[in-house]
Design an enzyme around this catalytic site. Structure first.
Site, PDB file in Angstrom:
ATOM      1  N   ASN A 156       0.401  -0.946   0.146  1.00  0.00           N
ATOM      2  CA  ASN A 156       0.093  -0.092  -0.057  1.00  0.00           C
ATOM      3  C   ASN A 156       1.072   1.210  -0.277  1.00  0.00           C
ATOM      4  O   ASN A 156       0.279   2.572   0.310  1.00  0.00           O
ATOM      5  CB  ASN A 156      -0.800  -0.400   1.271  1.00  0.00           C
ATOM      6  N   ARG A 176       3.890   8.295  10.975  1.00  0.00           N
ATOM      7  CA  ARG A 176       3.384   8.108  11.889  1.00  0.00           C
ATOM      8  C   ARG A 176       3.018   9.331  13.013  1.00  0.00           C
ATOM      9  O   ARG A 176       3.681  10.034  13.170  1.00  0.00           O
ATOM     10  CB  ARG A 176       3.944   7.681  12.849  1.00  0.00           C
ATOM     11  N   GLN A 216      -4.739   5.519  18.281  1.00  0.00           N
ATOM     12  CA  GLN A 216      -5.822   4.885  17.436  1.00  0.00           C
ATOM     13  C   GLN A 216      -6.476   3.846  17.838  1.00  0.00           C
ATOM     14  O   GLN A 216      -5.887   2.581  18.451  1.00  0.00           O
ATOM     15  CB  GLN A 216      -4.784   4.633  16.194  1.00  0.00           C
ATOM     16  N   HIS A 259      -7.041   6.784  10.067  1.00  0.00           N
ATOM     17  CA  HIS A 259      -5.930   6.318   9.225  1.00  0.00           C
ATOM     18  C   HIS A 259      -6.792   5.066   7.881  1.00  0.00           C
ATOM     19  O   HIS A 259      -6.479   3.608   8.168  1.00  0.00           O
ATOM     20  CB  HIS A 259      -5.092   5.478  10.356  1.00  0.00           C
TER      21      HIS A 259
END
Length: 391
Positions: free
Chosen positions: A147, A285, A314, A333
């Site tokens: 990804n 991050r 998260q 995210h």
């Protein structure tokens, strides 16, 4: 037989999809540089379907159960007594995504007596304590590059969104308004700006390549300098450090892994050296940027905008200050979890499991920790953190 514990995000609020916006996906056989896309022996899912949520199960259930293995899938990971914690005790394998990370802390790794393999379905394994994994002989692997381009596209999208003031302008339409001056009072052209990336690995370099046609001046910093041919091709200016680079840039994008050297790199001091009105994009991050420093910089006008989709923790709580700070373009995210990316990282997760279950080598580029040491991509991207290294 193995027990595989898979931690995935929740299904859509209105239920698992029964139809999709598109009927097919482009076939991606290889990535820039020649690395081939995941190639498991087979798949039990339809590319383009939602695989990263609980009901999607990364397409793993039929594969694992037909071979006598156990698959446990949950989204419950953070509360005391969570399904994740209960099932971890005798799990051989943990699979999770960076978007809904199952944090494998030293305490959890020590308590997971049967744990042998931790897989990141996607890229970025900082939710696994790598030092603890090394100490306990746990192999850590991720689906490298699956990804990366997805994230790079998100960086370009959010860069343009901030610079062109897209989100507030769209909101004017939703609100029934038409005040053009309100929309363009913070809108600029990207053309001619100086754009720099902190790290120029798979994602960072892909961002540079995608931004080059916008006629911007490109900068980068990285522990590993790019070949001169690439620098010449893209007109790149190399800087020894982020501190050297950011004063020159109108836009800075962070594409580095989180480790002790990058944690809170963008603090008040570093942000204070950036151009007034610069934009900061962070899809790497959250903890690479100091949460409060970012908020202060937006409120003071030091930063004209901040965007990305990485948070700490998260999922982010409802009162997280990044939800309400001015001039931001934050999303959950999602940058690396498009349906296109899910097909690749689900296939890569199966490829890793096939190799591990058969006792054959996992692809070198998928390895982060193996044999009690950093390995493969991990050896290139991370450093072992010990108390001595802090000094």
């Amino acid at each position: 037989m193995a027990k595989v514990l898979c931690v995935l995000y929740d299904d859509p609020a209105d239920g698992y999809p029964t139809a999709y916006a598109r009927d097919d996906l482009p076939r991606i056989a290889s990535y820039p540089g020649g690395q081939s896309a995941p190639a498991p022996s087979g798949t039990d899912f339809t590319p383009g379907h939602l695989l990263g949520s609980v009901s999607g199960e990364l397409g793993l259930r039929a594969f694992l159960e037909s071979r006598g293995h156990t698959l446990v899938v949950t989204s419950d990971k953070d509360r005391e007594g969570s399904v994740f914690d209960r099932e971890l005790a005798d799990a051989d394998v943990v699979v999770s995504q960076p978007f809904w990370p199952a944090y494998l802390t030293p305490q959890r790794i020590a308590a997971a007596k049967e744990l042998k393999l931790a897989i990141t379905a996607g890229i970025g394994s900082d939710h696994v304590d790598l030092d603890a994994a090394i100490a306990h002989g746990v192999t850590v692997a991720e689906v490298t590059y699956s990804n990366s381009i997805s994230v790079a596209e998100h960086v370009v999208m959010t860069t343009l969104s901030l610079v062109r003031n897209y989100l507030p302008s769209h909101q004017v339409v939703l609100d029934g308004g038409w005040n053009i001056a309100d929309c363009v009072a913070r809108s600029y052209d990207l053309e001619g700006m100086h754009v720099g990336t902190v790290a120029a690995g798979r994602i960072g370099l892909a961002v540079l390549r995608r931004l080059a046609p916008f006629d911007v001046r490109l900068h980068y910093t990285d522990r590993h300098r790019l070949p001169i041919a690439v620098e010449d091709e893209l007109g790149l200016t190399f800087h020894e450090s982020a501190a050297d680079m950011v004063p020159h840039c109108d836009v800075v994008t962070i594409n580095a892994p989180l480790h002790p050297e990058t944690e809170h790199l963008f603090d008040d001091e570093l942000i204070g050296t950036m151009k007034r009105g610069a934009y900061l994009i962070n899809t790497a991050r959250a903890r690479i940027a100091d949460q409060d420093a970012v908020q202060r910089a937006l409120e003071s006008g030091r930063l004209a905008g901040y965007a990305g989709d990485v948070w700490h923790p998260q999922p982010a709580p409802a009162d997280h200050p990044w939800r309400t700070m001015p001039h931001h373009g934050m999303t959950p995210h999602i940058s690396g979890s498009s349906l296109s990316a899910q097909a690749r990282y689900a296939a890569g997760t199966r490829e890793i499991l096939e190799a591990w279950l058969a006792g054959t080598p996992i692809r070198e580029e998928y390895l982060i920790v193996d044999g009690g040491a950093l390995a493969g991509t991990g050896a290139h991207s991370y450093a072992v953190h010990t108390p001595a290294a802090d000094g």
